[in-house]
Design a protein around this motif. Structure first.
Motif, PDB file in Angstrom:
ATOM      1  N   UNK A 155       0.816  -1.211   0.000  1.00 19.89           N
ATOM      2  CA  UNK A 155       0.000   0.000   0.000  1.00 19.89           C
ATOM      3  C   UNK A 155       0.850   1.262   0.000  1.00 19.89           C
ATOM      4  N   UNK A 156       2.057   1.192   0.572  1.00 18.82           N
ATOM      5  CA  UNK A 156       2.891   2.386   0.688  1.00 18.82           C
ATOM      6  C   UNK A 156       3.618   2.718  -0.605  1.00 18.82           C
ATOM      7  N   UNK A 157       4.057   1.688  -1.350  1.00 13.45           N
ATOM      8  CA  UNK A 157       4.874   1.921  -2.541  1.00 13.45           C
ATOM      9  C   UNK A 157       4.176   1.537  -3.843  1.00 13.45           C
ATOM     10  N   UNK A 158       3.124   0.749  -3.750  1.00 13.56           N
ATOM     11  CA  UNK A 158       2.459   0.267  -4.954  1.00 13.56           C
ATOM     12  C   UNK A 158       3.181  -0.873  -5.634  1.00 13.56           C
ATOM     13  N   UNK A 159       4.288  -1.365  -5.038  1.00 14.49           N
ATOM     14  CA  UNK A 159       5.074  -2.441  -5.643  1.00 14.49           C
ATOM     15  C   UNK A 159       4.435  -3.802  -5.360  1.00 14.49           C
ATOM     16  N   UNK A 160       4.503  -4.714  -6.343  1.00 17.74           N
ATOM     17  CA  UNK A 160       3.960  -6.065  -6.105  1.00 17.74           C
ATOM     18  C   UNK A 160       4.871  -6.855  -5.175  1.00 17.74           C
ATOM     19  N   UNK A 161       4.287  -7.780  -4.455  1.00 14.96           N
ATOM     20  CA  UNK A 161       5.033  -8.662  -3.564  1.00 14.96           C
ATOM     21  C   UNK A 161       4.287  -9.981  -3.472  1.00 14.96           C
ATOM     22  N   UNK A 162       5.007 -11.008  -3.084  1.00 12.81           N
ATOM     23  CA  UNK A 162       4.409 -12.311  -2.860  1.00 12.81           C
ATOM     24  C   UNK A 162       4.392 -12.560  -1.354  1.00 12.81           C
ATOM     25  N   UNK A 163       3.214 -12.830  -0.810  1.00 14.75           N
ATOM     26  CA  UNK A 163       3.060 -13.136   0.609  1.00 14.75           C
ATOM     27  C   UNK A 163       2.830 -14.628   0.775  1.00 14.75           C
ATOM     28  N   UNK A 164       3.608 -15.227   1.644  1.00 14.40           N
ATOM     29  CA  UNK A 164       3.444 -16.651   1.937  1.00 14.40           C
ATOM     30  C   UNK A 164       3.010 -16.785   3.387  1.00 14.40           C
ATOM     31  N   UNK A 165       1.914 -17.472   3.616  1.00 15.76           N
ATOM     32  CA  UNK A 165       1.366 -17.676   4.949  1.00 15.76           C
ATOM     33  C   UNK A 165       1.501 -19.144   5.330  1.00 15.76           C
ATOM     34  N   UNK A 166       1.735 -19.430   6.608  1.00 19.15           N
ATOM     35  CA  UNK A 166       1.885 -20.833   7.010  1.00 19.15           C
ATOM     36  C   UNK A 166       0.600 -21.621   6.839  1.00 19.15           C
ATOM     37  N   UNK A 167       0.778 -22.898   6.571  1.00 16.70           N
ATOM     38  CA  UNK A 167      -0.359 -23.786   6.398  1.00 16.70           C
ATOM     39  C   UNK A 167      -1.170 -23.873   7.679  1.00 16.70           C
ATOM     40  N   UNK A 168      -2.487 -23.886   7.539  1.00 17.36           N
ATOM     41  CA  UNK A 168      -3.369 -24.014   8.698  1.00 17.36           C
ATOM     42  C   UNK A 168      -3.127 -25.341   9.402  1.00 17.36           C
ATOM     43  N   UNK A 169      -2.864 -26.398   8.637  1.00 18.12           N
ATOM     44  CA  UNK A 169      -2.713 -27.737   9.214  1.00 18.12           C
ATOM     45  C   UNK A 169      -1.407 -27.923   9.968  1.00 18.12           C
ATOM     46  N   UNK A 170      -0.412 -27.067   9.714  1.00 19.67           N
ATOM     47  CA  UNK A 170       0.913 -27.266  10.316  1.00 19.67           C
ATOM     48  C   UNK A 170       1.293 -26.171  11.302  1.00 19.67           C
ATOM     49  N   UNK A 171       0.355 -25.375  11.731  1.00 16.35           N
ATOM     50  CA  UNK A 171       0.671 -24.244  12.591  1.00 16.35           C
ATOM     51  C   UNK A 171       1.094 -24.634  14.001  1.00 16.35           C
ATOM     52  N   UNK A 172       0.878 -25.881  14.363  1.00 18.03           N
ATOM     53  CA  UNK A 172       1.312 -26.366  15.678  1.00 18.03           C
ATOM     54  C   UNK A 172       2.614 -27.151  15.600  1.00 18.03           C
ATOM     55  N   UNK A 173       3.236 -27.176  14.419  1.00 13.17           N
ATOM     56  CA  UNK A 173       4.482 -27.922  14.226  1.00 13.17           C
ATOM     57  C   UNK A 173       5.662 -26.943  14.293  1.00 13.17           C
ATOM     58  N   UNK A 174       6.423 -26.936  15.399  1.00 16.21           N
ATOM     59  CA  UNK A 174       7.507 -25.948  15.541  1.00 16.21           C
ATOM     60  C   UNK A 174       8.606 -26.101  14.499  1.00 16.21           C
ATOM     61  N   UNK A 175       8.930 -27.341  14.105  1.00 13.27           N
ATOM     62  CA  UNK A 175       9.971 -27.531  13.088  1.00 13.27           C
ATOM     63  C   UNK A 175       9.542 -26.911  11.753  1.00 13.27           C
TER      64      UNK A 175
END
Length: 583
Positions: free
Chosen positions: A297-317
């Protein structure tokens, strides 16, 4: 109930030095660095001392330069480097500088009067202790009744009363630095000392000093220096005492990758606002992660956002490897490795922000070019190799190189992506085992040494690169799924290379020779580096141009056994006929 605070590396240190009783200048020098916060985590605590040689009027300059230079420069090295590489690189540079000073002075005609000194250092990082040493200063570990010498004296004995230094900083243009590493323990006490001290001290003296000055290690070191003087030492005396008070938990993740305080992101959809980004569309969703194209929003530049899997959010490794990707990308400066997004504002949620590459994967390129010419393949390989070289130069292994993890943008630039499986030597330090042992990549592109338990190296990434080249040329993998079934070196030895020219007979014979070497089951028999492989693909040497045609059993094993069976059957028929005729 909040989790208890993580344990940190903590030590107690004391130091003292005395000039020799008959010397105008103290030729010893000592120092230590006990940084706080992130620097203590990434580089550790360092204690060092140096001892000049008595025959030189300038060796005190060498001692001071060695210790000061080491403590300054070691902490300026890349935090991706292992302790051994960082320390030995710094000491190699220091050695070269000292030797050059000697060569510029009158001492170039007499090496015993030049800028020469011994050097010993102890570095604590994570749960590991590292020793760096050259010369005859010593590092001891204190036990109840003895001082255990951890260093080796680099002295050459001429007789029972005569010896000389066989190795020292500044004595030559190059120097071999001893390195040892072991797992430290809480409560251990280490003594670093020059020969003016240790020749007159024993374990009983150290225990007495610690008993008298339990809360003041500087006073204990002072007491030991005076004790050595009282016991007859006339040389310069330097003593450093270090006790380990606390070590990080054995299962603690690398603190460089801390994710405490970051909430898991909510479910997102196109046009949603998230952390200063506006989501444009979904790029990819899998069991491992959710990937979106977004606009800053600040620069208008494209970026790729990667979010953690819902199924693996309790896996610390899994979460540790998830945050590793952006950490690695921020430390690599190459047009052929995916960069992290330039946005560095504070975050409330756990996510990874990377640059957006407008293009397609190498896997798609291979679909579009099922029979590419050799020059096109070499152009892509050269760029991939430069990306791998950037990683290897930082002591990193990609470990998951495959066509789906390579992007080609609209200008033809090739980029290695997906850095979450990267092995970083600097992060592995302090974990007890720095080898790349885990199988992190896609099995059919993974080098055999991972399956046999030997662990990976830069030549393992080379194997993956060569497998991709093979597949680009003929649409198949060199060993199919055989590699994933390997469990022992004997299994690896049974791998049989199938020539590319079976499917692409128009290709030069030397191409198979180059690929067969890069895909050898034994890492030591491959090219030494990806740069050598690229060179061989462009300018094959006599080793490949004169390579003999592989035997039929290697080229066409099925045909070989079919022909063998036919010949054996024919032989049986002939023998039976002869037997019948003989009757």
């Amino acid at each position: 109930m909040p989790a208890p605070p993580r344990k940190q590396l903590r030590v107690t240190l004391g130091q003292h030095s005395l000039a020799g009783s008959h010397a105008p200048v103290n030729q010893d020098f000592h120092g230590a660095m006990l940084p706080e916060g992130a620097l203590r985590v990434s580089k550790g605590i360092a204690v060092a001392l140096a001892d000049g040689i008595g025959s030189s009027r300038v060796s005190q300059v060498a001692s001071a330069a060695a210790v000061r230079g080491f403590l300054d420069d070691y902490y300026a090295t890349s935090d991706t480097w292992s302790v051994q590489r960082a320390a030995q690189r710094v000491l190699g540079a220091t050695n070269a500088w000292l030797h050059a000073q000697t060569q510029r002075s009158d001492a170039r005609f007499d090496k015993d009067s030049g800028y020469v000194c011994t050097f010993s250092a102890l570095i604590l990082k994570g749960r590991d202790a590292h020793l760096l040493h050259v010369g005859d200063a010593r590092i001891h570990r204190l036990h109840a009744g003895a001082l255990e010498q951890l260093t080796e004296d680099h002295r050459v004995r001429v007789s029972s009363v005569e010896s000389y230094l066989g190795r020292a900083l500044g004595a030559g243009a190059h120097v071999e630095i001893d390195h040892r590493c072991w797992e430290a323990e809480v409560g251990e006490v280490y003594l670093l000392a020059t020969d003016g001290a240790y020749t007159h001290l024993d374990a009983a003296a150290v225990h007495e000093a610690l008993a008298l000055h339990a809360d003041d290690f500087d006073a204990a070191a002072h007491w030991l220096a005076e004790a050595a003087r009282t016991r007859g030492s006339t040389d310069d005396i330097t003593v450093q005492l270090l006790r380990i008070d606390e070590l990080p938990d054995a299962d603690a993740p690398p603190a460089q990758l801390q994710r405490e305080g970051l909430a898991m992101p909510p479910a997102l959809a196109p046009r949603a606002r998230f952390e200063g980004f506006s989501l444009v569309r979904e790029i990819h969703v899998s069991s491992r992660s959710h990937v979106y194209l977004a606009t800053d929003d600040a620069t208008g530049q494209p970026a790729v956002l990667k979010l953690p899997s819902v199924d693996l959010r309790d896996d610390p490794d899994y979460l540790d490897r998830f945050v590793l990707e952006e950490w690695v990308a921020r430390r690599i400066d190459s047009p052929h490795v995916l960069k992290a997004s330039a946005v560095e504002r504070p975050r409330a949620h756990l996510y990874v922000a990377m640059e957006y590459v407008d293009g397609h994967t190498l896997a798609q390129w291979m679909v579009d070019h099922p029979r590419p010419d050799l020059d096109s393949v070499r152009g892509i390989v050269a760029q991939l190799a430069r990306g791998l070289q950037a990683l290897h130069g930082k002591e990193m292994l990609h470990q998951d190189l495959r066509p789906e993890n390579v992007m080609i943008d609209r200008a033809g630039t090739v980029k290695i992506i997906d850095l979450a499986s990267t092995h970083v030597a600097g992060l592995a330090d302090g974990s007890g085992d720095t080898r790349a042992l885990a199988i992190e990549g896609t099995l059919q592109y993974t080098a055999p040494e991972y399956f046999t338990g030997h662990g990976g190296s830069a030549r393992s990434d080379l194997f993956s690169l060569a497998a991709i080249v093979y597949q680009m040329l003929c649409g198949q993998l060199p060993y199919g799924l055989q590699v994933s079934r390997i469990r022992s070196p004997a299994d690896a030895g049974r791998l049989r290379y199938v020539p590319v020219r079976h499917l692409r007979p128009e290709l030069p014979a030397w191409v198979d020779a180059v690929l067969q070497k890069a895909l050898h089951p034994q890492a030591a028999k491959r090219q030494q580096a990806v740069s050598e492989f690229v060179h061989d693909l462009r300018t094959p040497g006599p080793e490949f141009l004169s390579a003999r045609m592989p035997p039929l059993i290697e080229r066409r094993p099925v045909l070989f056994w079919q022909c063998t069976t036919v010949l054996l059957a024919a032989a049986v028929v002939v023998l039976l006929g002869l037997r019948a005729f003989g009757r």
